[in-house]
Design a protein around this motif. Structure first.
Motif, PDB file in Angstrom:
ATOM      1  N   ARG A  45     -14.608   3.510  17.204  1.00 31.91           N
ATOM      2  CA  ARG A  45     -14.894   4.948  17.236  1.00 31.91           C
ATOM      3  C   ARG A  45     -15.258   5.457  15.848  1.00 31.91           C
ATOM      4  O   ARG A  45     -16.207   6.218  15.678  1.00 31.91           O
ATOM      5  N   ASP A  93     -24.292   4.626  22.035  1.00 32.75           N
ATOM      6  CA  ASP A  93     -22.974   4.812  22.653  1.00 32.75           C
ATOM      7  C   ASP A  93     -23.032   5.753  23.849  1.00 32.75           C
ATOM      8  O   ASP A  93     -22.081   5.809  24.645  1.00 32.75           O
ATOM      9  N   ASP A  94     -24.151   6.477  24.042  1.00 34.66           N
ATOM     10  CA  ASP A  94     -24.302   7.294  25.244  1.00 34.66           C
ATOM     11  C   ASP A  94     -24.527   6.443  26.488  1.00 34.66           C
ATOM     12  O   ASP A  94     -24.465   6.953  27.613  1.00 34.66           O
ATOM     13  N   GLU A 108     -17.241   7.197  27.479  1.00 37.54           N
ATOM     14  CA  GLU A 108     -16.806   7.898  26.276  1.00 37.54           C
ATOM     15  C   GLU A 108     -15.641   7.178  25.612  1.00 37.54           C
ATOM     16  O   GLU A 108     -14.676   6.785  26.271  1.00 37.54           O
ATOM     17  N   HIS A 109     -15.787   6.959  24.293  1.00 37.10           N
ATOM     18  CA  HIS A 109     -14.788   6.288  23.454  1.00 37.10           C
ATOM     19  C   HIS A 109     -14.635   4.794  23.776  1.00 37.10           C
ATOM     20  O   HIS A 109     -13.715   4.145  23.282  1.00 37.10           O
ATOM     21  N   THR A 114     -20.437   4.814  35.241  1.00 38.34           N
ATOM     22  CA  THR A 114     -19.448   5.006  34.181  1.00 38.34           C
ATOM     23  C   THR A 114     -18.108   4.395  34.575  1.00 38.34           C
ATOM     24  O   THR A 114     -17.473   3.671  33.788  1.00 38.34           O
ATOM     25  N   ARG A 117     -16.517   1.116  32.720  1.00 31.06           N
ATOM     26  CA  ARG A 117     -15.205   1.306  32.085  1.00 31.06           C
ATOM     27  C   ARG A 117     -14.212   0.240  32.555  1.00 31.06           C
ATOM     28  O   ARG A 117     -13.499  -0.368  31.749  1.00 31.06           O
ATOM     29  N   GLY A 172     -13.955  10.849  30.894  1.00 31.37           N
ATOM     30  CA  GLY A 172     -14.903  11.415  29.938  1.00 31.37           C
ATOM     31  C   GLY A 172     -16.252  11.656  30.585  1.00 31.37           C
ATOM     32  O   GLY A 172     -16.410  11.542  31.803  1.00 31.37           O
ATOM     33  N   ARG A 173     -17.232  11.978  29.758  1.00 31.53           N
ATOM     34  CA  ARG A 173     -18.564  12.292  30.258  1.00 31.53           C
ATOM     35  C   ARG A 173     -19.223  11.037  30.848  1.00 31.53           C
ATOM     36  O   ARG A 173     -18.876   9.909  30.494  1.00 31.53           O
TER      37      ARG A 173
END
Length: 442
Positions: free
Chosen positions: A13, A34-35, A39-40, A375, A379, A431-432
Motif C-alpha cells: 500500500r 491498482d484500479d 481495494e488495498h 472484485t 479478492r 471496497g470499491r
C-alpha cells in the motif's frame, strides 16, 4: 486461507502511494494499475521465479497472465537468462549492426517460415504502427480497418482514438480508422466496398477467445487480395502460444504482414514485424521506389534482448512448449469448471479461450458481466495466494500449482455462491469495484 482471514499488504500500500506520486496511473501499463485489483489488495512485486512471485510484504503467489502474457516460460528461466548474461558481457548496442541481428533474424524466420523478412523493435505498438504505415505507403490508401472485437492494437493515435480514451487525438485521425466484426466476411466485404480503393489494410488478431470460424481466415485473405489491401495479423498473443509459428502456422493462412511480441522475449523487451519481401523491402535500400520510414529505433536490436528471443524460440521448439501450455491450460480449465459447478456457480464463473490463453468471466445473478463479482472473485483468489487477472498459464506451472489453484477457486466459488444467493456481492468486496482499463473518466 479461510474466508475470515485477511491479506494485509502494508508495504505494498505504501509503495503504491509512492508509485502514484511519481508515475501517472501508478504503473507503466494501465492493465497493471491498482484500479484493476480489489481495494488495498494490489501487491507490489519483489521478485519471481518460475510460476511464483513474491510481493514486498513477503507473500508468495501462484501467478497467471505473467507479465501480461509475456513470461510464458516462467520467471528467471535459466536458458533465457544464460543467453542474456552471455551477450551483456559482450556489449549491448553498437554503432553498426551486430552479428546477433543476423542470427536472431535467421532464428525467427526459421521459426516463422511464412515470413520472408523481419525487423525487430521493443514493444508491440512499434511494430503494429509500422505495419499500418507500410500498408498505407504501398497501397497509397488512407483508411485502416481494425477488428472491432479485439481489445488492443497500439498506443498510437490511429487506434487509441477509437477507444473510450481518445483525449488529445484529432478527430481527423480517428475518422480514418474503421472497423469490421470478427467472423463476419459479408460485413467486412461491405466495408471494403463502401470505402472502395481507400482501405489500406485489415488488421486483426487471427484468433482470440474462440477459434476462427471454418474458412474465415482464408476468406479474409481472399477479400484482401480482391480489394487490393494488406492483410495484417497481430500475433502478439497468438505468436508462440498457438504454435511456434503463431496462428498463421497453425491455421495455414499467410498474411502479408504480421507482428509478434510478448512471449517472444519471456519478459525481455523485443517485438517483431515480419512479412513478404516485396512489402518489407519498401523500408529498405534494395528497391527503386519512394522510401518508407518503416522502423528505426536506437534500442530495437539490443543484443541481450535478441539473445533472449533466440533462446525462447529454441526452448519452444526443443521442449514442445506450445503443446505444454495447451495441456496445462486444459487441466486448469477442467478443474476450475468442476469447482465452479460443484459450488453451484458454474453458470456465473466461466472459463473461456484457447487452453494456452484462458480468461475468466464473472457473471452476476442475472447472468450479466459484473465488475463487482470480479472484485469478489479476485479478492478471494488473492487471499488464497493466487494472483490471477486471467488464467493464462506459463510452462513453469507444476501439477501442484494447478491443484492448489483449483482448491482456491473452489473456496472463492463458495463465497461467490453466498453473494449470488444474497443478490449483492458488496459485503464480500471490502471496497470499491475493480474498473475497466478503457474508460473515459477516472
Amino acid at each position: 486461507m479461510e474466508e475470515s482471514e485477511e491479506l494485509d499488504l502494508p508495504k505494498s500500500r505504501s509503495a503504491n502511494e509512492r508509485l502514484h506520486a511519481m508515475i501517472p496511473g501508478g504503473a507503466h501499463t494501465y492493465a497493471k494499475g491498482d484500479d484493476q485489483y480489489p481495494e488495498h489488495l494490489a501487491p507490489v512485486i519483489s521478485h519471481g521465479r518460475g510460476a511464483h512471485v513474491w510481493d514486498i510484504d513477503g507473500n508468495r503467489y501462484i501467478e497467471y497472465g505473467s507479465g501480461l502474457r509475456s513470461v510464458s516460460l516462467g520467471h528467471a528461466h535459466p536458458r533465457v537468462n544464460e543467453a542474456v548474461r552471455r551477450e551483456i558481457d559482450r556489449g549491448s548496442n553498437f554503432v553498426r549492426p551486430s552479428i546477433v541481428e543476423v542470427q536472431a533474424a535467421e532464428r525467427f524466420l526459421a521459426t516463422v517460415p511464412t515470413a520472408d523478412m523481419v525487423k525487430f523493435a521493443k514493444n508491440g505498438s512499434d511494430v503494429t504502427t509500422a505495419a499500418v504505415r507500410l500498408a498505407r505507403a504501398v497501397t497509397g490508401r488512407r483508411r485502416v480497418a481494425i477488428c472491432a472485437d479485439h481489445p488492443f492494437f497500439s498506443t498510437d493515435d490511429w487506434f487509441i482514438g477509437t477507444t473510450p480514451m481518445p483525449a488529445g487525438i484529432p478527430a481527423a485521425t480517428t475518422d480514418l480508422t474503421v472497423s469490421f466484426p470478427y467472423g463476419d466476411l459479408a460485413a467486412t466485404e461491405a466495408l471494403l466496398t463502401r470505402y472502395a480503393d481507400d482501405v489500406a489494410c485489415l488488421i486483426l488478431e487471427p484468433a482470440a477467445h474462440s477459434e476462427p470460424p471454418p474458412g474465415y481466415l482464408q476468406g479474409l485473405r481472399d477479400l484482401a487480395d480482391r480489394h487490393g489491401c494488406v492483410l495484417i495479423f497481430d500475433e502478439m498473443i497468438t505468436g508462440l502460444r498457438w504454435s511456434e509459428a503463431g496462428a498463421q502456422g497453425l491455421y495455414g493462412v499467410v498474411p502479408d504482414l504480421s507482428t509478434f511480441g510478448k512471449a517472444l522475449g519471456n519478459g525481455f523487451a523485443v517485438s517483431a514485424l515480419a512479412g513478404r519481401r516485396e512489402l518489407m523491402e519498401h523500408g529498405g535500400l534494395r528497391h527503386r521506389g519512394e522510401r518508407v520510414f518503416l522502423l528505426s529505433t536506437t534500442h530495437g536490436a539490443e543484443t541481450h534482448c535478441l539473445a533472449a528471443a533466440m533462446a525462447v524460440q529454441s526452448t519452444y521448439v526443443d521442449e514442445g512448449i506450445s503443446a505444454r501450455l495447451h495441456t496445462l491450460g486444459e487441466r486448469l480449465a477442467a478443474g476450475v469448471r468442476e469447482a465452479a459447478s460443484s459450488m453451484g456457480v458454474g453458470e456465473h464463473v466461466l472459463v473461456r479461450g484457447r487452453a494456452s490463453n484462458l480468461v475468466f468471466a464473472t457473471l452476476d445473478e442475472h447472468g450479466q458481466p459484473s465488475q463487482q463479482y470480479r472484485t469478489l472473485f479476485l479478492r478471494q483468489l488473492l487471499m488464497g495466494g493466487v494472483l490471477a487477472p486471467s488464467f493464462v498459464v506459463s510452462s513453469a506451472l507444476g501439477d501442484g500449482d494447478i491443484e492448489r489453484t483449483v482448491d482456491v477457486v473452489a473456496e472463492a466459488c463458495a463465497v461467490y455462491r453466498k453473494a449470488v444467493d444474497a443478490g449483492d456481492p458488496t459485503p464480500w468486496m471490502a471496497g470499491r469495484p475493480v474498473k475497466p482499463v478503457f474508460r473515459r473518466l477516472v
